[in-house]
Design a protein around this motif. Structure first.
Motif, PDB file in Angstrom:
ATOM      1  N   TYR A  63      49.189  91.894  93.089  1.00  0.00           N
ATOM      2  CA  TYR A  63      49.303  92.046  91.641  1.00  0.00           C
ATOM      3  C   TYR A  63      49.037  93.501  91.258  1.00  0.00           C
ATOM      4  CZ  TYR A  63      48.466  86.979  91.630  1.00  0.00           C
ATOM      5  OH  TYR A  63      48.529  85.626  91.849  1.00  0.00           O
ATOM      6  N   CYS A  64      49.804  94.007  90.320  1.00  0.00           N
ATOM      7  CA  CYS A  64      49.420  95.275  89.713  1.00  0.00           C
ATOM      8  C   CYS A  64      48.759  94.977  88.369  1.00  0.00           C
ATOM      9  CB  CYS A  64      50.605  96.220  89.556  1.00  0.00           C
ATOM     10  SG  CYS A  64      51.821  95.761  88.320  1.00  0.00           S
ATOM     11  N   ALA A  65      47.883  95.874  87.986  1.00  0.00           N
ATOM     12  CA  ALA A  65      47.130  95.669  86.763  1.00  0.00           C
ATOM     13  C   ALA A  65      46.763  97.012  86.155  1.00  0.00           C
ATOM     14  CB  ALA A  65      45.869  94.855  87.040  1.00  0.00           C
ATOM     15  N   LEU A  66      46.551  97.007  84.868  1.00  0.00           N
ATOM     16  CA  LEU A  66      46.141  98.202  84.135  1.00  0.00           C
ATOM     17  C   LEU A  66      44.798  97.956  83.471  1.00  0.00           C
ATOM     18  CD1 LEU A  66      49.484  99.182  82.372  1.00  0.00           C
ATOM     19  CD2 LEU A  66      48.527 100.147  84.452  1.00  0.00           C
ATOM     20  N   GLY A  67      43.937  98.950  83.519  1.00  0.00           N
ATOM     21  CA  GLY A  67      42.639  98.789  82.893  1.00  0.00           C
ATOM     22  C   GLY A  67      41.963 100.119  82.661  1.00  0.00           C
ATOM     23  N   ARG A  68      40.804 100.052  82.017  1.00  0.00           N
ATOM     24  CA  ARG A  68      40.049 101.267  81.692  1.00  0.00           C
ATOM     25  C   ARG A  68      38.990 101.587  82.739  1.00  0.00           C
ATOM     26  NH1 ARG A  68      43.338 103.620  78.031  1.00  0.00           N
ATOM     27  NH2 ARG A  68      43.590 102.397  76.131  1.00  0.00           N
TER      28      ARG A  68
END
Length: 120
Positions: A95-100
Motif C-alpha cells: 500500500y502507498c500512503a500519505l501522511g504528516r
C-alpha cells in the motif's frame, strides 16, 4: 478528497525485481510524506519505506534496506518503490500512503493496495 492508486504488483521469481507506482489525484500529494507499507498474509501492515515531501529524507525497514529504493516525482504526483533481490518474505499486499508523520506515524490517505507474490 485525495485518492491514491497503486500499480505494478505481480508474480515474480525469487531474486527478481519489480517497481511499484503510486499516483495521487490532487496537488496536495506534494505536501505529504509518502510511505509504502506491506501486509504479509496473517501479519500486520508495516512500513517498509518512506520519503519526506521534499525527498530530503528516506527511511527503510531493516528487512528491505539495500534492496528497495523509494522515490517520488511531485511534478507528476507519483511515487515509486523499486524492489530488487526479492525473496518469498517480500510477498504481500503493498500500500502507498500519505501522511504528516514521517516515517511511520499516522498516515491520512491510503491506496487499495497491489499484490506482490515472490515464488518460483
Amino acid at each position: 478528497q485525495l485518492q491514491l492508486v497503486e500499480s505494478g504488483g505481480d508474480l515474480v521469481q525469487p531474486g527478481g525485481s519489480l517497481t511499484l507506482s503510486c499516483v495521487g489525484s490532487a496537488p496536495a500529494f506534494t505536501t505529504y510524506a509518502l510511505g509504502w507499507f506491506r501486509q504479509a498474509p496473517g501479519k500486520d501492515r508495516d512500513v517498509v519505506a518512506a520519503i519526506t515531501w521534499d525527498s530530503a529524507r528516506t527511511y527503510y525497514s531493516d528487512s528491505v534496506k539495500g534492496r528497495f529504493v523509494i522515490a517520488r516525482d511531485n511534478g507528476r504526483d507519483t511515487g515509486t518503490l523499486h524492489m530488487t533481490r526479492l525473496t518469498p518474505e517480500d510477498t504481500g499486499v503493498y500500500y502507498c500512503a500519505l501522511g504528516r508523520d514521517f516515517p511511520s506515524g499516522h498516515y491520512n490517505y491510503w491506496g487499495r493496495g497491489t499484490q506482490v507474490t515472490v515464488s518460483s
